[in-house]
Write a protein that holds these residues in place. Sequence first.
Motif, mmCIF file in Angstrom:
data_model
loop_
_atom_site.group_PDB
_atom_site.id
_atom_site.type_symbol
_atom_site.label_atom_id
_atom_site.label_comp_id
_atom_site.label_asym_id
_atom_site.label_seq_id
_atom_site.Cartn_x
_atom_site.Cartn_y
_atom_site.Cartn_z
ATOM 1 N N ASP A 3 -2.350 -26.503 -16.554
ATOM 2 C CA ASP A 3 -2.540 -25.054 -17.289
ATOM 3 C C ASP A 3 -3.970 -24.734 -17.879
ATOM 4 N N MET A 4 -4.249 -25.734 -18.806
ATOM 5 C CA MET A 4 -5.492 -25.664 -19.594
ATOM 6 C C MET A 4 -6.714 -25.263 -18.624
ATOM 7 N N VAL A 5 -6.527 -26.118 -17.530
ATOM 8 C CA VAL A 5 -7.757 -26.308 -16.579
ATOM 9 C C VAL A 5 -8.000 -24.721 -15.998
ATOM 10 N N ILE A 64 -11.960 -24.295 -15.022
ATOM 11 C CA ILE A 64 -12.632 -25.317 -14.930
ATOM 12 C C ILE A 64 -12.430 -25.758 -13.341
ATOM 13 N N LEU A 65 -13.449 -26.183 -12.696
ATOM 14 C CA LEU A 65 -13.460 -26.418 -11.366
ATOM 15 C C LEU A 65 -13.332 -27.928 -11.006
ATOM 16 N N GLY A 69 -2.336 -23.715 -8.404
ATOM 17 C CA GLY A 69 -3.201 -22.724 -8.567
ATOM 18 C C GLY A 69 -4.531 -23.035 -9.313
ATOM 19 N N VAL A 70 -4.868 -24.440 -9.121
ATOM 20 C CA VAL A 70 -6.034 -24.999 -9.546
ATOM 21 C C VAL A 70 -7.511 -24.833 -8.889
ATOM 22 N N SER A 71 -8.173 -24.190 -9.313
ATOM 23 C CA SER A 71 -9.513 -23.902 -8.347
ATOM 24 C C SER A 71 -10.199 -25.218 -8.223
ATOM 25 N N CYS A 72 -10.759 -25.476 -6.871
ATOM 26 C CA CYS A 72 -11.218 -26.836 -6.372
ATOM 27 C C CYS A 72 -12.437 -26.540 -5.458
#
Length: 577
Positions: A434-436, A441-442, A471-474
């Motif tokens: 959640d923080m990323v 942050i990628l 939902g993390v950007s990579c």
Amino acid sequence: MAPENNTNTDDWEKAEGVPSLTDPFIQKYLSGRDALVEQEKKQRSDYLFRQNLSPTAAEASAIVSQIRFSEQQTLWTKEYEDSLVSQHVDVYPGMMFNLARDRMEKSKLWKIVKKMPKGALLHCHLEAMVDIDWALEEAFVTEGVCLISDAPLSSEQARLKTGFSFTYTKNSANSQLSIWSDDYTPSTKIPLVAAADSFPDGGRKGFVEWIRSRVTITPDEHLKHHEGPNEVWRKFMSCFPILGSLIYYEPIFRKFIRKMLQVLLEDGVYYVDMRSAFYTPYRRLGQEDWDPDFLGYCEHLEDEIQNFKESDEGREFWGARMIWTTIRAFNKRMVIDSMNKCIETKIEFPELIAGYDLVGQEDMGRPLADLTPELFYFRKKCAEEGVDIPFFFHAGETLGDGDSVDENLFDAVLLGTRRIGHGFSLYKHPLLVDMVKEKKILIESCPVSNEVLRLCGSIMSHPLPALLARGVSCSLSNDDPTILGQGVSGMSHDFWQALQGWENLGLEGLGSLAENSVRWASFEDYTPQEWVASVKDGSMGKGERAERLKEWMRRWEKYCAWIVDEFGVDENVETGE
């Protein structure tokens, strides 16, 4: 006893009261199930990208999915399995990289992935971007290049582990003494051509194969997962000094940079954030003594980047910058010395130095928590010198769960990293996920690297899909292609592995990963506020990032149109012929 035919089966089902798939309540269940799947997909990091696909991109994505399905049925045939029988492996789509590579490069998907505009390469180590055959050919024709060894390389065992490197001499080297003989005196310079041509097992051709075996993780080493990560990391780290000694001589270095940028651009990479440990010393043209610093290195690097951008062949290339890295296993004095040199170099080359990182095996090096005094010193020193050098930390490149290495992820986030290198264990940390996402942050994901370095058995067990689903950007990166077995410095192998290995990705998801690489690239210096704002605004913002995103999108649309033209009416798509 099982029913003998379908008619009997239908009668038996009715007699037993088994519902049919066409029954309304079964259809209602299936409809609800499909709705649940779609609801979850709305949480994916690539959801908006998919929703905004143009009709051409949507058609291209459907075609690629069809080709992928066809190749899963036809490419991994019994004949191919028979060819691997001596290795005792089953054949399946997404199998281990080193076993799949040859077959991969014969596929339609490979042709499609090769042509894709991949955007920016955000995670690679400069020494491991070398085309080893090309570099050796350059070394053979460069005057004064020699080979030196810590001990005689007179036996097969000695050639397996003994330390050696490439070097330079102005004077005539000893061409009478053989480095392959018991009479060799350690550290004696032997002309490279003489050493190669006298290699005891096949002359120059055998020499090249031996060098390759010392600077790459061989398929056999890759497959020995039972040995765990530490053993393969020892081989991995031993490759860098050899590769550095080969390319860190000015005439070879300049040509190497040009060659690397050419290969990247041909592979659809328009920008690169490189990393270098600034540890292996650099030598200018005709100088036997190493440079006392890396100012010459940076000057020549900057020259070649600019020369390539101004050339006809490189006019579409956007640029390259360097993330200064310090080896994390260094003691306090060595870390501080490296940090000070980073700041000095940033002052001298403000456009070249993009950020700071720590490298080396996390499991065996100092954790970020232990390095916080030095990192706070670095931040304070940067402020005093009037420079801003952001963090781009490696973190979570581990199998650990809750140990000090795994917890590097917490420190990376708290210390303000703009991207995380690998983030392999991030999926285990719901709060950090959640923080990323909140902090934009990628994750610089390197699937082939993680597999070859034994963090996962194949692309199928890689955790990146879990991050995308949350939902993390990579983005995708190639990390160390020379050492890991990709063979070339482009990113097509990692892109192909992801496309073939993950059902939920597709061309659409691959496009989103490429767009992310442009959105999070370090095109220029940004304050923390500017960085977050430009990432959020994307192509709707101002400045170079917005322009590059628009340019990438134009290339993406052109690429999707090519897929439709090339494969849209291919009558063989269904059969895979």
